[in-house]
Design a protein around this motif. Structure first.
Motif, PDB file in Angstrom:
ATOM      1  N   TYR A  91      32.061   3.721  26.949  1.00  0.00           N
ATOM      2  CA  TYR A  91      30.964   4.117  28.054  1.00  0.00           C
ATOM      3  C   TYR A  91      31.794   3.974  29.200  1.00  0.00           C
ATOM      4  O   TYR A  91      32.163   2.556  29.700  1.00  0.00           O
ATOM      5  N   GLY A 150      22.541   6.012  33.978  1.00  0.00           N
ATOM      6  CA  GLY A 150      21.735   6.005  31.963  1.00  0.00           C
ATOM      7  C   GLY A 150      20.692   4.754  32.590  1.00  0.00           C
ATOM      8  O   GLY A 150      20.577   4.127  34.089  1.00  0.00           O
ATOM      9  N   GLN A 174      23.903  -1.942  24.744  1.00  0.00           N
ATOM     10  CA  GLN A 174      23.395  -0.686  24.694  1.00  0.00           C
ATOM     11  C   GLN A 174      24.828   0.123  23.854  1.00  0.00           C
ATOM     12  O   GLN A 174      24.242   1.132  23.832  1.00  0.00           O
ATOM     13  N   LEU A 188      23.655   3.639  22.007  1.00  0.00           N
ATOM     14  CA  LEU A 188      23.587   5.189  22.620  1.00  0.00           C
ATOM     15  C   LEU A 188      25.008   5.890  21.183  1.00  0.00           C
ATOM     16  O   LEU A 188      23.669   6.965  20.851  1.00  0.00           O
ATOM     17  N   LYS A 213      17.971   5.290  22.300  1.00  0.00           N
ATOM     18  CA  LYS A 213      18.008   5.599  23.077  1.00  0.00           C
ATOM     19  C   LYS A 213      17.439   3.859  24.033  1.00  0.00           C
ATOM     20  O   LYS A 213      17.270   2.544  22.876  1.00  0.00           O
TER      21      LYS A 213
END
Lengths: 478, 96
Positions: free
Chosen positions: A3, A211, A236, A240, A245
Motif C-alpha cells: 500500500y 483511506g 492496517q 485491508l 475496514k
C-alpha cells in the motif's frame, strides 16, 4: 499487497516561557503537585485570562522559521470536551484563525530533499497530568495535578505529505532542531515538552483517494514515532488484506509491548463544538512586529548546514550531523575559528566527542573539553607533535582532567618521535632481535611486518611517527 | 433545521446531562422553540459583514511574561469533592 502510506503529524511543543499562557503561574517542570495553580488556570468562575505576550512572540518566531504566513488577525476559541485533566471542560485553543498558516519544512531522507507542508501553527494551553492508580482501564479513580494546565503550547500541524515512518522521524528531528535553534522550546521528549501524534492511512497507490485514518498517540520518543508508525502501517495492511475496514479511531502506542491499542472512538470524541473565546480579545499582529521578530531569528539549521558545506567542503551528511544541534554547531565554529582543520574537527566531533557525550549523557555545553583546547589538540596532530593514535590518549586525559593538550603532552612525554636517527636505531635493534620475523616477511608473510611495527611502537610507547617507521623499516628489511 | 430526539440524546451525552426518558419529548420541543426564535437573525442581510470575533472593540490585550504568586495548595484544593496527597481525586475515566 503493497500500500501507499499517508502520514500527517501533529506536534505539540511546550514554549519555554517563565509563566503560563493566560496567568502568572510558573511553568516550572517538576514542582510539587498543584502548587503552580491559580483561579485562572483552575477555571474557577469569574476569572479573566490575559494572554502572555511572549507566547504570541514565540508562536510567530516558530511560524517564521517554518516559512509560514503570519495572520494579521487571529483569535482564541474554546474546544469543548470532558476529561478530568481539563478543569474548565474546554481547552482554550485556536480554531479557524490560527496565528500561522501555509508553511513548510524541508527534510532529507536517503540523500534526497523533500518538502513537507505545514498547514498551521496555533497557540493553546496544555492540560493537567493524570496519575493513575494501577492501569488506565481497571483503576477506580485517578489523581490530578493541574501544574501543567495552562502551560503554553504551540501545535504544529503538517500536511499529509509524509510517506513513510522514516520520513516522519526525519521531519520530527528537523522540526526539533529548528525549535531549539530559535530558542522557543526545550523539546525534551522524555519530559513531554515535545509530543507527537500521527494520522496514518493507507491507499492502493499514490493516485488513489486517501483511506480511513487512525490517530496514533503516545509517540514519546523518536524511536516510538518510527516503531509505532511501522507497526500501525503493518496492522492496517493486514486488516485491508483480509478484506476488513479501518475504523477511524484513536490508538495508543504501547512501547513495552510494541503494539498499538484502540483508545476511543474518534468520531464521537471529535464533536468539540468550537466557539470564539469570549474572555480573550482578538490579536492584531502588525507587520512591524513580525519584521522585528524576523530580524531576531538566528541562522537556521539548513542555512548553517549549507554554509558548512560551502565554506569547509564538509559532506552533506557530516554537515547535517554537526548542525542538527545548535550547541554542537557553535562548538564546531569555535574549534574551526581557532585554526583547526574543519574536516578533522568534524570527524572528532562526530566520533570521539559524541562517544563521550553519549556515554555520560551530557550535552556539549557541559563538556569538560573547551573548543579552544580541542582546536589546540588538532593543531598538535597537524604539526606532527603527536600522532593520531597518541591524540586519543591526550583526548582521554583532556576529558578526565580538563587540562590543555600541550600541558598533557609535556607532562606525560607524549611528543611524537620524528627524528629519523632516533627511529633508525630502534628499527635496527628490533630487526636484530627478531630474525625469524624478518625471514617470514622475506618468505612472503606480510603479517610479519605488522608484528615488527608493533614491536617498534611498543618500545616507543606509541610515540614513533608511524609513517617514518614504515618507511625506515621497509628500507632496512629489503 | 429541526432538532430530533436523537439530537437531544447526542447533545445530552456531550454535556454529560442525564435526561429522563419521559422528558426527552419536552426538551426536544423546548430546544426547537429556542432555535426557531434565533432563526430570526437569519432574516438580516449580512452580505459583506465580517463574522464577529468579539463584541468588545478591543484587540491585543496582553501581559508581560512574569511569574506571579500562585494559590496555596490548601486553597486550590478547598473545593475539591475529594483529594489525596495534594492531588484532586476524580472518578474512573475510561469506561471498562
Amino acid at each position: 499487497m503493497d500500500y501507499s502510506v499517508v502520514i500527517g503529524l501533529e506536534v505539540h511543543a511546550e514554549l519555554k516561557t517563565k509563566s503560563k499562557i493566560f496567568c502568572g503561574c510558573s511553568t516550572q517542570f517538576g514542582s510539587d503537585q498543584n502548587t503552580n495553580v491559580c483561579p485562572v488556570c483552575l477555571g474557577l468562575p469569574g476569572v479573566l485570562p490575559v494572554v502572555n505576550k511572549r507566547v504570541v512572540e514565540f508562536a510567530i518566531r516558530a511560524g517564521l522559521a517554518l516559512n509560514c504566513e503570519i495572520l494579521p488577525f487571529s483569535k482564541f476559541d474554546r474546544k469543548n470536551y470532558y476529561y478530568p485533566d481539563l478543569p474548565k471542560n474546554y481547552q482554550t485553543s485556536q480554531y479557524d484563525l490560527p496565528i500561522c498558516v501555509n508553511g513548510y519544512l524541508d527534510i532529507e531522507v536517503n540523500g534526497e530533499t523533500k518538502r513537507i507542508g505545514i498547514t498551521r501553527i496555533h497557540m493553546e494551553e496544555d492540560a493537567g497530568k493524570l496519575v493513575h492508580s494501577g492501569n488506565i482501564t481497571n483503576s477506580n479513580y485517578a489523581l490530578v495535578d493541574y501544574n501543567r494546565t495552562g502551560v503554553p503550547l504551540i501545535e504544529i500541524v503538517s500536511e499529509p505529505d509524509i510517506r513513510s515512518a522514516e520520513e516522519a522521524k526525519a521531519y520530527l528531528e528537523a522540526l526539533k532542531s529548528i525549535l531549539e535553534y530559535i530558542d522557543v522550546s526545550d523539546c525534551k521528549m522524555q519530559e513531554g515538552s515535545l509530543r507527537c501524534d500521527a494520522n496514518v492511512s493507507l491507499r492502493e497507490n499514490e493516485q488513489a483517494p486517501f483511506g480511513t485514518r487512525t490517530e496514533l498517540k503516545n509517540l514519546n520518543s523518536f524511536r516510538a514515532v518510527q516503531k509505532g508508525l511501522e507497526y500501525e502501517i503493518v496492522r492496517q495492511a493486514e486488516v485491508l488484506d483480509e478484506g476488513g475496514k479501518i475504523i477511524q479511531e484513536t490508538r495508543s502506542w504501547d512501547e513495552t509491548k510494541g503494539i498499538t491499542l484502540s483508545l476511543r472512538n474518534k468520531e464521537q470524541a471529535h464533536d468539540y463544538r468550537y466557539f470564539p473565546e469570549p474572555d480573550l480579545v482578538p490579536l492584531q499582529v502588525s507587520a512591524e512586529w513580525v519584521e522585528e521578530i524576523r530580524q531576531s531569528l538566528p541562522e537556521l539549521p539548513n542555512a548553517r548546514k549549507q554554509r558548512l558545506m560551502e565554506a569547509y567542503g564538509l559532506s552533506s551528511y557530516d554537515a547535517g550531523v554537526i548542525t542538527a544541534s545548535q550547541a554542537m554547531a557553535n562548538y564546531f565554529d569555535v574549534v574551526v575559528g581557532h585554526g583547526a582543520d574543519a574536516k578533522a574537527a568534524a570527524n572528532w566531533l562526530m566520533g570521539e566527542v559524541s562517544k563521550v557525550l553519549n556515554a555520560s549523557n551530557i550535552s556539549i555545553t557541559e563538556f569538560a573539553v573547551t573548543p579552544e583546547n580541542l582546536a589546540s589538540m588538532l593543531e598538535l596532530m597537524q604539526k606532527g607533535t603527536i600522532s593520531s593514535k597518541i591524540a586519543k590518549t591526550v583526548f582521554e586525559e583532556m576529558v578526565a582532567s580538563g587540562k590543555d593538550p600541550a600541558t598533557i603532552v609535556k607532562e606525560k612525554g607524549l611528543q611524537q618521535i620524528s627524528n629519523e636517527g632516533e627511529i633508525v636505531a630502534i628499527v635496527e635493534a628490533v630487526l636484530a632481535a627478531n630474525p625469524q620475523s624478518v625471514a617470514d616477511f622475506k618468505a612472503g608473510k606480510d603479517r610479519a611486518l605488522g608484528f615488527l611495527v608493533g614491536q617498534i611502537m611498543k618500545q616507543t610507547k606509541g610515540r614513533a611517527n608511524p609513517e617514518l617507521v614504515n618507511k625506515l623499516l621497509k628500507e632496512r628489511i629489503n | 433545521m429541526k432538532i430530533t430526539p436523537k439530537d437531544v440524546a447526542h447533545v445530552a451525552l456531550l454535556s454529560r446531562l442525564e435526561i429522563p426518558e419521559d422528558q426527552v419529548e419536552k426538551v426536544t420541543g423546548q430546544l426547537n422553540a429556542i432555535l426557531e426564535y434565533a432563526e430570526m437573525l437569519n432574516k438580516v442581510n449580512t452580505d459583506g459583514v465580517e463574522p464577529t470575533a468579539h463584541v468588545i472593540p478591543l484587540s491585543n490585550v496582553m501581559r508581560e511574561d512574569e511569574v506571579e504568586v500562585s494559590l496555596a495548595r490548601e486553597l486550590a484544593l478547598a473545593n475539591a469533592p475529594e483529594q489525596d496527597n495534594g492531588y484532586f481525586k476524580v472518578p474512573k475515566i475510561v469506561e471498562g
